[in-house]
Scaffold this active site. Structure first.
Site, PDB file in Angstrom:
ATOM      1  CB  SER A  43      54.870  77.163  60.788  1.00  0.00           C
ATOM      2  OG  SER A  43      55.420  76.424  61.873  1.00  0.00           O
ATOM      3  CE1 TYR A  93      59.326  77.638  58.996  1.00  0.00           C
ATOM      4  CE2 TYR A  93      58.667  77.003  61.210  1.00  0.00           C
ATOM      5  CZ  TYR A  93      58.591  76.826  59.843  1.00  0.00           C
ATOM      6  OH  TYR A  93      57.793  75.841  59.318  1.00  0.00           O
TER       7      TYR A  93
END
Length: 258
Positions: A145, A162
């Protein structure tokens, strides 16, 4: 030039293939000639994607599998090999974004995020790599990401789990890349910026303040569109990237450079 991206005769595994970016990538593989094994927990959704692939004249194999379950992964990978006789491409796409900072995330949430985002690619790679080493060919693409390299200051957008898990995916990519290039296996990672998916459509895309800020701060002035990740995925999955390994490429409209 097109022959570099030709996947005729190749077999690809896609995790998180039931919807969103994973389903798009699975269709893109099929459009470029590959047969595709679809991994995710929701069998009904996978069957819809499989039907699209078969309409293109390619074969699709549905594997209902939780990528955090090692026994299920091992059995699923074995079924792919038994069905197709080879495994050429692994796209580790399954992921989850758990909101919150370290003060707010529970231990169970932390473990869940790490399990899906890091343990999943680990298990999949563990059981796919031996087949690739035997055939002296393989392309592994890990979806990280943009949040592996940038973070958010605004509390409502904190996603510390995350950030940590997706940066771990980059580290796993580099370690595997250094180890397996001698076996003609390349391992690369991609950092998508904001794309509409099940993960974002009901949260970030409905937050008008966030969208205004994202569009203002991103050189492209918009989120990614459907299909705009596929070019980079196909590059890393094809012979066009035969001398490229251990790399991370952000597909984020420039968000990570400003």
């Amino acid at each position: 030039m097109n022959s570099l991206f030709n996947l005729n005769g190749k077999v690809a595994i896609v995790t998180g293939a039931s919807s969103g970016l994973g389903a798009d990538a699975a269709r893109a593989y099929a459009q470029n000639g590959a047969n595709v094994a679809l991994f995710a927990r929701r069998k009904e959704k996978l069957e819809q994607v499989a039907a699209d692939i078969e309409k293109m004249g390619r074969k699709a194999l549905v594997i209902a599998c939780d990528v955090t379950d090692e026994a299920a992964v091992k059995a699923g990978v074995q079924e792919v090999f038994d069905t197709f006789g080879r495994i050429d491409i692994l796209l580790n796409n399954a992921g989850i974004a758990i909101p919150g900072g370290v003060e707010d995330i529970t231990e169970a949430q932390w473990i869940k995020g790490m399990d899906i985002n890091v343990k999943g690619p680990f298990f999949m790679s563990k059981y796919v790599v031996p087949y690739m080493r035997k055939q002296k060919y393989g392309k592994i693409v890990n979806i990280a990401s943009v949040n592996a390299i940038i973070a958010d200051k605004v509390p409502v957008l904190w996603r510390h789990n995350y950030n940590a898990s997706k940066d771990a995916v980059r580290g796993l990519t580099m370690g595997m890349a250094a180890s397996y290039m001698q076996d003609n296996i390349t391992v690369n990672s991609i950092g998508p910026g904001l794309f509409e998916s099940e993960m974002t459509e009901g949260t970030l895309f409905k937050n008008d303040d966030f969208m205004k800020m994202y569009n203002f701060n991103t050189p492209a002035s918009r989120p990614g569109r459907k299909g705009e990740l596929n070019g980079t995925i196909l590059y890393f999955s094809s012979d066009a990237s035969s001398y490229v390994t251990g790399q991370y490429v952000a597909v984020d409209g420039g968000a990570s450079i400003v």
